[in-house]
Design a protein around this motif. Structure first.
Motif, mmCIF file in Angstrom:
data_model
loop_
_atom_site.group_PDB
_atom_site.id
_atom_site.type_symbol
_atom_site.label_atom_id
_atom_site.label_comp_id
_atom_site.label_asym_id
_atom_site.label_seq_id
_atom_site.Cartn_x
_atom_site.Cartn_y
_atom_site.Cartn_z
ATOM 1 N N ASN A 157 -8.968 4.654 -10.825
ATOM 2 C CA ASN A 157 -8.877 3.206 -10.790
ATOM 3 C C ASN A 157 -7.754 2.855 -9.802
ATOM 4 N N ASP A 216 0.830 -1.200 0.000
ATOM 5 C CA ASP A 216 0.000 0.000 0.000
ATOM 6 C C ASP A 216 0.872 1.261 0.000
ATOM 7 N N ARG A 266 -2.035 1.268 -6.583
ATOM 8 C CA ARG A 266 -1.934 1.065 -5.137
ATOM 9 C C ARG A 266 -0.500 0.936 -4.621
ATOM 10 N N GLU A 299 -6.789 0.518 -7.894
ATOM 11 C CA GLU A 299 -6.032 -0.745 -7.880
ATOM 12 C C GLU A 299 -4.764 -0.640 -8.724
#
Ligand SMILES: Cc1ncc(COP(=O)(O)O)c(C=O)c1O
Length: 386
Positions: A357, A332, A362, A359
């Protein structure tokens, strides 16, 4: 006050910019700030002196002309001709703004109606999302993906709808360092012409290209009349605090952008405009030297990050390098960046804040290399502790 939130709902979720948060963290912890992109040495002394001279001799201390002082508009037009062979009329096709930031805001506020769709490459520079929101328009992201962050041109085509009004480009691209190739720009231009779209292109890193070259989309057939090109003095001349930016476009587009701009700041940075006019006329050696210097810094930081265990995506331009923290056992980026000052005294920016978006971004983290060599070396030394 009643139950209604104070913040206009268009700005809901935009909060404090990540740069403010991370720069405050850097100050509070005494960390090396490789977050926000500003150089730690000033630009050319003779340009700083030109600004001081302008102040002391009373040039620009009172409201300058709305479109910018004629000397600067002429120098901007000369610059576009000198580097790209693009001819603009300084009186009707050039507009001086309070940095590229105001140029972006004025262009989007002027050209968008509520409900219009804007396609932008994500991760995007954070002011794009805010300005699209302030215009009541809708952002439609085209995700640039690891490892090479190239735009998928078929996907781009599939995102165009009858509501698409504008393509918002940024080349060289912050934060990935992608520099769009002539083939990519030609495909984007063909799409714009086919669907009669406007293009706003943010080219503030135009002189910070390390592999290949910068190509302005405005130079392609059919694009001059539909493109608003934006740049500024901050990155090219290492005076990010001066906030002198500009727009070059056809007269009707400049007139539209000027209409919005005049109610944002009206005018700005009077004396600095004289100095930036001088800066734009610096010899080729200045621009070449800047590039060579930053290429060396890029390599220094990229090598150090690789040695510290990051996956490094080599940027072709800008002064940012994007990394993946997965090889460090981290997932993360936001958590990582919040803990990094405590762990080793370095501040970076989590790329996830530049994505819809999330993801896709990340585990990505951005570092800037526009710092003195010894600062970069110390940051690299500290990062080895990871
Ligand atoms: C892509 C991009 N556009 C615009 C800006 C802001 O430019 P200015 O300081 O001229 O407003 C920045 C600054 O970081 C940037 O990275």
């Amino acid at each position: 006050m009643g139950a209604r939130p104070l913040l206009n709902r268009r700005l809901d979720g935009l909060g404090t910019t990540i740069f403010a948060e991370m720069s405050a963290l850097a100050t509070a912890t005494g960390s090396i700030n490789l977050g926000q992109g500003f150089p730690d040495t000033d630009g050319p002394a003779e340009i700083a002196r030109a600004a001081a001279d302008a102040v002391l001799s009373g040039r620009g201390n009172q409201y300058p002309p709305g479109p910018g002082i004629p000397e600067l508009r002429t120098a901007i037009a000369e610059h576009q001709q000198r580097f790209y062979g693009l001819g603009y009329d300084p009186d009707t096709e050039v507009l001086v703004t309070a940095g590229a930031t105001e140029a972006i805001a004025a262009a989007l506020l002027a050209l968008l109606e509520p409900g219009d769709e804007v396609i932008a490459f994500e991760p995007f520079y954070d002011s794009y999302a805010a300005c699209i929101a302030m215009a009541g328009a809708v952002r439609v992201p085209l995700t640039l993906r690891t490892p090479d962050f190239r735009p998928d041109l078929d996907e781009l085509r599939s995102l165009v709808t009858p509501r698409t009004r504008l393509l918002l480009l940024n080349t060289p691209h912050n934060p990935t360092g992608t520099v769009l190739t002539p083939a990519e720009l030609t495909a984007v231009a063909a799409l714009a012409v086919e669907h009669d779209l406007l293009v706003v292109t943010d080219e503030v890193y135009e002189h910070l290209v390390f592999s290949g070259a910068h190509y302005p989309i405005a130079a392609l057939p059919g694009m001059r009349e539909r493109t608003v090109s934006i740049s500024s003095a901050g990155k090219t001349f290492s005076f990010t605090g001066w906030k002198v930016g500009w727009v070059t476009a056809s007269a009707p587009l400049v007139a539209a952008v000027r209409t919005a701009k005049q109610y944002l700041t009206y005018v700005s940075a009077g004396p600095f405009q004289y100095a930036v006019a001088d800066a734009l006329r610096l010899p080729d050696e200045y621009f070449g030297g800047l590039r060579t210097d930053l290429r060396r810094k890029r390599d220094l930081l990229a090598d150090g990050l690789t040695a510290a265990g990051f996956e490094v995506f080599q940027p072709q331009g800008t002064y940012f390098v994007t990394t993946d923290i997965t090889p460090l056992g981290e997932k993360d980026g936001l958590e990582f960046c919040r803990s990094l000052p405590g762990r080793c005294g370095v501040v970076a920016i989590p790329n996830v804040v530049f994505y819809d978006n999330t993801e896709a971004g990340r585990s990505l983290v951005r570092f800037t290399f526009c710092k003195q060599d010894e600062v970069l070396l110390e940051a690299v030394r500290r990062l080895q502790r990871l």
